[in-house]
Scaffold this motif. Structure first.
Motif, PDB file in Angstrom:
ATOM      1  N   LYS A   1    -107.198 -49.160  15.887  1.00  0.00           N
ATOM      2  CA  LYS A   1    -107.901 -49.655  14.706  1.00  0.00           C
ATOM      3  C   LYS A   1    -108.389 -48.499  13.825  1.00  0.00           C
ATOM      4  CE  LYS A   1    -111.989 -52.322  13.428  1.00  0.00           C
ATOM      5  NZ  LYS A   1    -113.361 -52.523  13.844  1.00  0.00           N
ATOM      6  N   ILE A   2    -108.044 -48.585  12.540  1.00  0.00           N
ATOM      7  CA  ILE A   2    -108.555 -47.592  11.582  1.00  0.00           C
ATOM      8  C   ILE A   2    -109.969 -47.995  11.184  1.00  0.00           C
ATOM      9  CG2 ILE A   2    -108.315 -46.679   9.239  1.00  0.00           C
ATOM     10  CD1 ILE A   2    -105.316 -46.833   9.550  1.00  0.00           C
ATOM     11  N   ILE A   3    -110.888 -47.037  11.288  1.00  0.00           N
ATOM     12  CA  ILE A   3    -112.284 -47.282  10.910  1.00  0.00           C
ATOM     13  C   ILE A   3    -112.555 -46.553   9.603  1.00  0.00           C
ATOM     14  CG2 ILE A   3    -114.694 -46.985  11.592  1.00  0.00           C
ATOM     15  CD1 ILE A   3    -113.682 -46.971  14.507  1.00  0.00           C
ATOM     16  N   GLY A   4    -112.855 -47.295   8.581  1.00  0.00           N
ATOM     17  CA  GLY A   4    -113.081 -46.697   7.262  1.00  0.00           C
ATOM     18  C   GLY A   4    -114.531 -46.294   7.054  1.00  0.00           C
ATOM     19  N   LYS A   5    -114.918 -46.225   5.784  1.00  0.00           N
ATOM     20  CA  LYS A   5    -116.298 -45.886   5.432  1.00  0.00           C
ATOM     21  C   LYS A   5    -117.147 -47.154   5.545  1.00  0.00           C
ATOM     22  CE  LYS A   5    -114.503 -42.476   2.231  1.00  0.00           C
ATOM     23  NZ  LYS A   5    -114.086 -42.224   0.855  1.00  0.00           N
ATOM     24  N   PRO A   6    -118.341 -47.042   6.117  1.00  0.00           N
ATOM     25  CA  PRO A   6    -119.168 -48.244   6.276  1.00  0.00           C
ATOM     26  C   PRO A   6    -119.726 -48.727   4.937  1.00  0.00           C
ATOM     27  CG  PRO A   6    -120.381 -46.306   6.967  1.00  0.00           C
ATOM     28  CD  PRO A   6    -118.998 -45.840   6.639  1.00  0.00           C
ATOM     29  N   ALA A   7    -119.740 -50.040   4.766  1.00  0.00           N
ATOM     30  CA  ALA A   7    -120.217 -50.624   3.501  1.00  0.00           C
ATOM     31  C   ALA A   7    -121.722 -50.858   3.515  1.00  0.00           C
ATOM     32  CB  ALA A   7    -119.482 -51.931   3.237  1.00  0.00           C
ATOM     33  N   SER A   8    -122.344 -50.795   4.707  1.00  0.00           N
ATOM     34  CA  SER A   8    -123.773 -51.121   4.813  1.00  0.00           C
ATOM     35  C   SER A   8    -124.377 -50.418   6.022  1.00  0.00           C
ATOM     36  CB  SER A   8    -123.940 -52.636   5.007  1.00  0.00           C
ATOM     37  OG  SER A   8    -123.337 -53.024   6.246  1.00  0.00           O
ATOM     38  N   ARG A   9    -125.701 -50.472   6.112  1.00  0.00           N
ATOM     39  CA  ARG A   9    -126.400 -49.907   7.265  1.00  0.00           C
ATOM     40  C   ARG A   9    -125.916 -50.579   8.556  1.00  0.00           C
ATOM     41  NH1 ARG A   9    -131.041 -51.022  10.427  1.00  0.00           N
ATOM     42  NH2 ARG A   9    -132.128 -49.099  11.084  1.00  0.00           N
TER      43      ARG A   9
ATOM     44  N   GLU B   1    -106.764 -47.051  -2.457  1.00  0.00           N
ATOM     45  CA  GLU B   1    -106.677 -46.488  -1.103  1.00  0.00           C
ATOM     46  C   GLU B   1    -106.086 -47.482  -0.108  1.00  0.00           C
ATOM     47  OE1 GLU B   1    -109.916 -44.147   0.329  1.00  0.00           O
ATOM     48  OE2 GLU B   1    -110.016 -42.975  -1.515  1.00  0.00           O
ATOM     49  N   SER B   2    -105.372 -48.496  -0.625  1.00  0.00           N
ATOM     50  CA  SER B   2    -104.724 -49.440   0.291  1.00  0.00           C
ATOM     51  C   SER B   2    -103.406 -48.831   0.768  1.00  0.00           C
ATOM     52  CB  SER B   2    -104.478 -50.780  -0.412  1.00  0.00           C
ATOM     53  OG  SER B   2    -103.589 -50.593  -1.490  1.00  0.00           O
ATOM     54  N   TYR B   3    -102.790 -49.467   1.751  1.00  0.00           N
ATOM     55  CA  TYR B   3    -101.534 -48.957   2.295  1.00  0.00           C
ATOM     56  C   TYR B   3    -100.710 -50.141   2.788  1.00  0.00           C
ATOM     57  CZ  TYR B   3    -104.593 -49.355   6.383  1.00  0.00           C
ATOM     58  OH  TYR B   3    -105.483 -49.808   7.316  1.00  0.00           O
ATOM     59  N   PRO B   4     -99.380 -49.949   2.867  1.00  0.00           N
ATOM     60  CA  PRO B   4     -98.514 -51.065   3.271  1.00  0.00           C
ATOM     61  C   PRO B   4     -98.835 -51.541   4.683  1.00  0.00           C
ATOM     62  CG  PRO B   4     -97.234 -49.222   2.400  1.00  0.00           C
ATOM     63  CD  PRO B   4     -98.630 -48.744   2.545  1.00  0.00           C
ATOM     64  N   GLU B   5     -98.796 -52.844   4.864  1.00  0.00           N
ATOM     65  CA  GLU B   5     -99.020 -53.430   6.188  1.00  0.00           C
ATOM     66  C   GLU B   5     -97.913 -52.946   7.128  1.00  0.00           C
ATOM     67  OE1 GLU B   5     -99.618 -57.865   7.967  1.00  0.00           O
ATOM     68  OE2 GLU B   5     -99.896 -57.608   5.802  1.00  0.00           O
ATOM     69  N   GLY B   6     -98.302 -52.623   8.348  1.00  0.00           N
ATOM     70  CA  GLY B   6     -97.296 -52.193   9.322  1.00  0.00           C
ATOM     71  C   GLY B   6     -96.978 -50.703   9.279  1.00  0.00           C
ATOM     72  N   MET B   7     -97.577 -49.965   8.336  1.00  0.00           N
ATOM     73  CA  MET B   7     -97.348 -48.518   8.265  1.00  0.00           C
ATOM     74  C   MET B   7     -97.926 -47.861   9.520  1.00  0.00           C
ATOM     75  SD  MET B   7     -98.623 -45.870   5.270  1.00  0.00           S
ATOM     76  CE  MET B   7     -97.136 -45.850   4.271  1.00  0.00           C
ATOM     77  N   ALA B   8     -97.215 -46.871  10.066  1.00  0.00           N
ATOM     78  CA  ALA B   8     -97.718 -46.142  11.243  1.00  0.00           C
ATOM     79  C   ALA B   8     -99.074 -45.528  10.896  1.00  0.00           C
ATOM     80  CB  ALA B   8     -96.734 -45.054  11.635  1.00  0.00           C
ATOM     81  N   ILE B   9    -100.025 -45.626  11.831  1.00  0.00           N
ATOM     82  CA  ILE B   9    -101.405 -45.192  11.562  1.00  0.00           C
ATOM     83  C   ILE B   9    -101.461 -43.749  11.057  1.00  0.00           C
ATOM     84  CG2 ILE B   9    -103.580 -44.575  12.721  1.00  0.00           C
ATOM     85  CD1 ILE B   9    -103.394 -47.232  14.227  1.00  0.00           C
ATOM     86  N   ALA B  10    -100.702 -42.848  11.678  1.00  0.00           N
ATOM     87  CA  ALA B  10    -100.759 -41.433  11.285  1.00  0.00           C
ATOM     88  C   ALA B  10    -100.242 -41.213   9.865  1.00  0.00           C
ATOM     89  CB  ALA B  10     -99.972 -40.580  12.271  1.00  0.00           C
TER      90      ALA B  10
END
Length: 196
Positions: free
Chosen positions: A85-93, A34-43
């Protein structure tokens, strides 16, 4: 003539939305990067990840990403964006609480990328919904995280759960997009491909 769609996602919300839309489907998932190229437009990020999911399932079922898909493969990915900033899935409480503290009282975007592969065709698009939370207390945030455990959700929340019902001030755009699939646009794309 309705054809069964291959849903390349194990998300219970996406399954529920396709059921509500009465789209016949079966789930096939393949773990993907689920990684993506650096600098890719957020959308473009969720579209890129959705495309990788769709291609991985197509390769698993028919032996190669270059092979034409004899059945439609549908994949989606949802990201939450606060500022730039893209906010992903949280890894912890702690991370879930921190994320919801950042979102509280703020407007953010939920972007779902969708990719549909069928034959040699690809339909790819993204949908953006603006969501604004009321201010949330630390007690409310901790209650939600401890009770609902939103660790598999981008942005650490699900709009159809308690925090969405009680904490959201406004929504501009497709509600179902925030759940994980802009289902009316998906149905339109399936009709374009003469699958529905």
């Amino acid at each position: 003539m309705q054809q069964e769609v291959i849903l390349a996602s194990q998300s219970p919300r996406r399954k529920q939305l396709l059921e509500w839309a009465e789209v016949p489907f079966k789930v096939v998932v393949q773990s993907t990067d689920e990684s993506y190229p650096e600098g890719m437009a957020i959308a473009e990020v969720p579209v890129h990840i959705a495309r990788n999911k769709a291609l991985a399932v197509k390769a698993q079922l028919w032996g190669g990403a270059a092979v034409e898909a004899p059945a439609p493969v549908l994949a989606a990915d949802t990201v939450v964006v606060l500022g730039k900033k893209i906010i992903g899935k949280p890894a912890s409480r702690e991370e879930a609480i921190e994320t919801l503290t950042d979102l509280a009282g703020q407007r953010h975007e939920v972007i779902t990328g969708v990719v549909l592969l069928y034959g040699e065709k690809e339909i790819a698009f993204y949908d953006v919904t603006q969501v604004e939370f009321h201010f949330l207390t630390q007690q409310e945030i901790a209650f939600y995280v401890d009770k609902y455990k939103p660790y598999d959700k981008a942005g650490a929340y699900a709009i159809q759960e308690w925090i969405g019902v009680t904490g959201i001030k406004s929504i501009s755009g497709d509600f179902y997009n925030v759940m994980g699939l802009p289902v009316s646009r998906v149905v339109k794309a399936l009709k374009e491909l003469e699958i529905l």
